[in-house]
Design a protein around this motif. Structure first.
Motif, short mmCIF file in Angstrom:
data_model
loop_
_atom_site.label_atom_id
_atom_site.label_comp_id
_atom_site.label_asym_id
_atom_site.label_seq_id
_atom_site.Cartn_x
_atom_site.Cartn_y
_atom_site.Cartn_z
N ASP A 79 3.26 6.11 -11.96
CA ASP A 79 2.24 7.77 -11.84
C ASP A 79 3.12 7.82 -9.95
O ASP A 79 2.60 8.86 -10.35
CB ASP A 79 0.66 6.66 -11.95
N LEU A 80 2.80 6.77 -9.26
CA LEU A 80 3.46 7.25 -7.65
C LEU A 80 4.21 7.58 -7.23
O LEU A 80 4.50 9.14 -7.05
CB LEU A 80 2.86 6.02 -7.47
N ASP B 290 -0.47 6.90 -1.43
CA ASP B 290 -1.39 6.76 -1.57
C ASP B 290 -2.10 5.26 -2.09
O ASP B 290 -2.38 4.69 -2.57
CB ASP B 290 -1.58 7.54 -3.03
N LEU B 291 -3.81 5.11 -0.82
CA LEU B 291 -4.23 4.59 -0.44
C LEU B 291 -5.10 4.32 -1.90
O LEU B 291 -6.15 2.97 -1.91
CB LEU B 291 -4.61 4.08 0.62
N THR B 292 -5.24 5.15 -2.30
CA THR B 292 -6.55 4.79 -3.39
C THR B 292 -6.36 3.64 -4.84
O THR B 292 -4.68 4.02 -5.49
CB THR B 292 -6.77 6.40 -4.48
N PRO B 293 -7.37 2.79 -4.48
CA PRO B 293 -7.11 1.92 -5.19
C PRO B 293 -6.94 1.79 -6.67
O PRO B 293 -6.56 1.63 -6.88
CB PRO B 293 -8.39 1.58 -5.34
N GLY B 294 -7.24 3.25 -7.54
CA GLY B 294 -7.21 3.05 -9.16
C GLY B 294 -5.61 3.32 -9.34
O GLY B 294 -5.23 3.23 -10.14
N ARG B 295 -5.40 3.60 -7.96
CA ARG B 295 -4.16 4.07 -8.40
C ARG B 295 -2.41 3.21 -7.79
O ARG B 295 -1.46 3.10 -8.01
CB ARG B 295 -3.06 5.86 -8.35
N LEU B 296 -3.37 2.22 -6.98
CA LEU B 296 -1.91 1.46 -6.38
C LEU B 296 -1.66 0.86 -7.26
O LEU B 296 -1.74 0.05 -7.91
CB LEU B 296 -3.04 0.57 -5.20
N LYS C 146 0.73 -1.39 -0.27
CA LYS C 146 0.50 -0.33 0.46
C LYS C 146 0.61 1.24 -0.08
O LYS C 146 0.74 2.18 -0.03
CB LYS C 146 -1.22 -0.14 1.00
N ASP C 147 2.85 0.81 -0.07
CA ASP C 147 2.78 2.37 0.02
C ASP C 147 3.92 1.68 -0.81
O ASP C 147 4.24 0.74 -1.34
CB ASP C 147 3.38 3.17 1.37
#
Length: 617
Positions: free
Chosen positions: A159-160, A148-154, A96-97
């Motif tokens: 991108d992160l 960022d824990l946003t499911p769409g970006r995990l 998650k990170d």
């Protein structure tokens, strides 16, 4: 179909990182990119061979190369993963990170020209392992680039990390230098199959080894019950290193760690100081929070120590396994179990050889000994009494119970005298003694003059209480009574008339000095002087009734004396004349007394000389 725009696969890059960069190069988020090819980005993250093969085909890569650093999900329900032959679980992975080495990313950017930064920087597989917090190449701590824990970006790596890339060189420059811990080095080498063998840890699944090292280290550094949910990343890093230093030595080193926890535990009298309290989180996590069978080797190692070093009672449960029987006691557990004072127990155990002198330096809870090494009566200490208490229990005066103990009619179950403690007597033994003593006794409301209790009967019959008790226990008395007005020992009645013949000794056959005086016709003092000066043989015999030593003259010795000697009065009586006439005749004949009359108080002649003198006349 191979796509026109691709990116090269980085060294040790994860499939998720590669697909994220590949998608970004084609102007799409990773999830949308994968959907275009009838697969999902989550399948890539989960190491699906089919999904990775599809993407590898679009990038003109061998599927095996892209799969090499995949974290393959093996059990959906348990969140198990496999990486390079090692088993891991989600709790020990960064899912998650995004943690990165600034220097590695700066190096990626510097070594690639003409490509956008987000396409050049890639994620290394070891960054996914939460226990690895230091870059092994640049010796600097990993930093969290995105959480960022946003499911769409995990998991969308490109991108992160995009926001941190402009300043990545500065971050690398200011990062402190530090070497990987031995624990981090062990994990990296184990994954690369290059490290030296550490048997105890190597036989554990990787996530179990990580968890146990961190758990043991956290207890070692922060006490028995650290708050595991509030430890920082740095505290976990140090905990892993500390735990690894302990567990790398195998069961011997683990035992030493457990022994230190046991010896330093602040014991109280709460009675709740078992393995869970002593070992804290180590025991609690393995018992309640880690039911996975993969932890069984660690549970077995710690369980073996507990069974060998804790005074477990029958039925005590260690990691779900009940103890069949007690094999060890501590002074403390025995004290709690029996109610006896631990100082007294320590003295008796030392005297019995169950404890070594070195145990004096240890607290009661840490002084262990095998159950079979302790005097059996200690295990029933709650049913024992001191001698005064035993005296009250059976209602026997102190002098009486002392006689019974001296005669072994009552035996202490704990002989504490050698250790400076008092003897202890088992209540069941005392009750059994009374039961046997009063067996068959008839109730007596008003005892007769010869029906006396044991102390009084002993005085009347001139014998000891022990003799009477033995006669009663051996059923040698035809009658015994039980006084209605007394209890216990003093309630027993015996008939003195029946008792007296049984306790009298054999007649020794000797003659008392007083009776010898009558036979010789002299007073008592003459006989005592004859004995004192050795003229009349005597001997010492035990009086058959009162058991006292008695000076007597044996009949044969008296007869020999009478044949050899005669008194003046005896000689006069034999001649039928007055002793003065006999005395004058002996004087005229020149016969003198054989013994000094002034010393004996009597005149005694040698019979052979007196007979010759009178025959001559």
């Amino acid at each position: 179909m191979v796509l026109r725009i691709t990116v090269p696969l980085g060294d040790s890059e994860t499939p998720a990182s590669y697909v994220s960069r590949f998608a970004a190069a084609n102007g799409l988020p990773a999830r949308e990119f994968c959907l275009d090819w009838e697969t999902t980005f989550q399948s890539i993250v989960d190491g699906s061979a089919q999904a990775i093969s599809i993407i590898a085909g679009k990038a003109d890569l061998a599927a095996g190369d892209l799969m090499q650093h995949a974290f393959v999900k093996t059990n959906k329900d348990k969140h198990d993963y496999a990486y390079r032959g090692e088993r891991l679980q989600r709790g020990w992975l960064r899912r998650k990170d995004v943690a990165v080495c600034p220097a590695c990313l700066a190096q990626d950017l510097a070594s690639t020209t003409g490509r956008r930064p987000r396409l050049a920087a890639y994620g290394r597989a070891i960054w996914q392992i939460a226990a690895i917090k230091t870059c092994p190449h640049h010796h600097m701590p990993l930093i969290v680039a995105a959480d960022d824990l946003t499911p769409g970006r995990l998991h969308d790596f490109a991108d992160l990390i995009a926001p941190v890339l402009p300043n990545i060189s500065q971050l690398a420059a200011v990062s402190p230098a530090r070497s990987p811990t031995d624990f981090e080095t062990y994990l990296i080498e184990r994954l690369d199959k290059t490290g030296a063998s550490i048997p105890f840890l190597d036989r554990l699944d990787l996530y179990v080894a990580i968890h146990c090292c961190e758990l043991v280290g956290a207890v070692s550094l922060h006490g028995r019950t650290p708050s595991l949910k509030t430890l920082s990343d740095e505290e976990w890093r140090l905990a892993g290193a500390a735990g690894f230093d302990i567990l790398r030595g195998g069961t011997e080193s683990l035992d030493a760690f457990l022994r230190e926890l046991q010896q330093t535990y602040p014991y109280t009298r709460s009675g709740t100081e078992g393995p869970q309290a002593v070992f804290g989180r180590v025991y609690q996590v393995l018992e309640f929070a880690a039911p996975d069978a993969a932890y069984d080797p660690v549970r077995e190692a710690i369980g073996s120590y507990i069974r060998a070093n804790f005074p477990l009672a029958a039925g005590d449960v260690v990691f779900g396994v009940p103890t069949p029987s007690r094999t060890l006691h501590s002074i403390r557990s025995l004290s709690l179990e029996t109610g006896q004072h631990p100082k007294r127990l320590r003295k008796i155990l030392e005297a019995s050889g169950a404890l070594t002198p070195a145990s004096r330096l240890s607290v009661d809870a840490n002084v262990l000994f095998p159950v079979q090494a302790a005097p059996p009566a200690l295990l029933a200490g709650h049913t024992t009494l001191s001698r005064p208490a035993a005296s009250r229990h059976i209602n026997a005066p102190r002098c009486q119970i002392d006689l019974l103990v001296k005669s072994d009619l009552i035996k202490p179950v704990l002989d504490g005298r050698a250790a400076g403690a008092v003897d202890q007597y088992a209540v069941p033994d005392l009750d059994r003694f009374l039961e046997q003593l009063l067996d068959g006794a008839v109730r007596v409301d008003s005892p007769g003059p010869d029906q006396l209790d044991i102390p009084a009967a002993g005085k009347r019959a001139c014998c000891s209480a022990a003799e009477i008790v033995r006669l009663v226990l051996d059923k040698k008395l035809a009658w015994t009574g039980r006084s209605a007005g007394a209890r216990g020992y003093l309630a027993l009645l015996v008939d003195v008339a029946e008792l007296r013949p049984l306790v009298q000794g054999d007649d020794h056959g000797g003659i008392k000095p007083r009776d010898v005086a009558k036979l010789l016709g002299v007073n008592d003092q003459v006989v005592y002087r004859l004995i004192e000066h050795g003229h009349l043989p005597s001997t010492s015999r035990i009086h058959p009734i009162n058991r006292c030593p008695q000076t007597v003259v044996m009949p044969a010795d008296l007869q020999a004396f009478q044949r050899a000697y005669v008194t003046l009065f005896g000689l006069a009586k034999e001649r039928g004349e007055h002793f003065r006439k006999t005395k004058k005749a002996m004087d005229d004949a020149g016969v003198e007394a054989v013994f000094d009359p002034a010393t004996l108080g009597a005149t005694i002649y040698r019979r052979s000389v007196s007979d010759q003198s009178f025959n001559a006349t």
